[in-house]
Design an enzyme around this catalytic site. Structure first.
Site, PDB file in Angstrom:
ATOM      1  CD  GLU A   3      -2.758  -1.106   2.515  1.00 31.90           C
ATOM      2  OE1 GLU A   3      -2.624  -0.134   3.295  1.00 31.90           O
ATOM      3  OE2 GLU A   3      -3.536  -2.046   2.718  1.00 31.90           O
ATOM      4  CE  LYS A  16      -4.990  -3.795   0.584  1.00 35.54           C
ATOM      5  NZ  LYS A  16      -5.406  -3.650   1.995  1.00 35.54           N
ATOM      6  CB  ALA A  75     -12.096  -5.036   2.834  1.00 34.65           C
ATOM      7  CG  ASP A  76      -7.053  -0.395   2.938  1.00 34.52           C
ATOM      8  OD1 ASP A  76      -6.133  -1.199   3.146  1.00 34.52           O
ATOM      9  OD2 ASP A  76      -6.976   0.818   3.211  1.00 34.52           O
ATOM     10  CB  THR A  77     -10.285  -1.093   7.885  1.00 33.13           C
ATOM     11  OG1 THR A  77     -11.286  -1.991   7.384  1.00 33.13           O
ATOM     12  CG2 THR A  77     -10.882  -0.286   9.032  1.00 33.13           C
TER      13      THR A  77
END
Length: 213
Positions: free
Chosen positions: A48, A68, A84-86
């Site tokens: 990232e 992703k 997903a990315d948090t």
């Protein structure tokens, strides 16, 4: 056997199309499993990049999750891929994982007694069906003013080491949180309400007991 507990353990949904979770997060795996779904875990090999100057944090989370998802979907065109990315955001600043004990303490000192945002971007793709959908969910988290000695004691547990924002709401760090406005599971790593709606919409899952092929 307690029938209610048995049904709860099984989850209310079943997989209609093979699903791939493009994430190694054990928290996301736990949340999806709680729905009763079968899925494969294929983490995307993706480093990232830092957020760009002036970039909106919500757009950043969407960009990371979409990339992703794309990497895995292009290699598995017949499967439904979930990426997903948090991120944790305080006053428009994205707070990543702490690089040291001192960094974790600095993060927690800034978060304590304040309200911050947790943003999850998630993406669904199925190349053969031309499915490409992306969403973002924002939750607002209020933390107690814990005090330096308590924050140091929490850091001593080792839990903050690999957590964005240096805390885990689903773990020991729950005591730091006084309220959550919005989806709780979003703060854990995956907003199950929106994810479930999206998977139902593209017919990737169905209710348990629905005897379809």
């Amino acid at each position: 056997m307690n029938t209610d507990n048995y049904l709860l353990a099984q989850g209310p949904f079943r997989t209609a199309r093979e699903i791939i979770l493009a994430s190694a997060s054990p928290r996301r795996q736990m949340l999806l499993s709680s729905l009763g779904l079968d899925f494969r875990v294929v983490p995307a090999d993706y480093k990232e990049p830092p957020i760009r100057s002036g970039q909106d944090p919500e757009h950043y989370a969407l960009e990371m999750s979409s990339e992703k998802c794309r990497i895995i979907a292009e290699k598995n065109p017949d499967n439904v891929v979930l990426g997903a990315d948090t991120i944790v955001v305080l006053e428009k600043e994205v707070m990543g994982k702490p690089g040291s004990r001192e960094h974790a303490l600095e993060m927690l000192e800034r978060l304590q007694g304040n309200v911050h945002e947790v943003i999850t971007g998630f993406c669904l793709r199925c190349e053969s069906r031309q499915v490409r959908e992306s969403f973002s969910v924002v939750s607002r988290v209020e933390m107690i003013p814990a005090g330096l000695d308590i924050l140091e004691a929490y850091i001593n547990t080792g839990e903050p080491r690999d957590k964005a924002g240096a805390y885990a709401i689903q773990g020991v760090g729950a005591f730091l949180v006084s309220s959550v406005h919005g989806s709780y599971t979003n703060v854990v790593g995956l907003p199950l309400d929106r994810v479930t709606q999206a998977l139902l919409h593209i017919q990737a899952i169905h209710a348990a007991g629905d005897n379809r092929p």
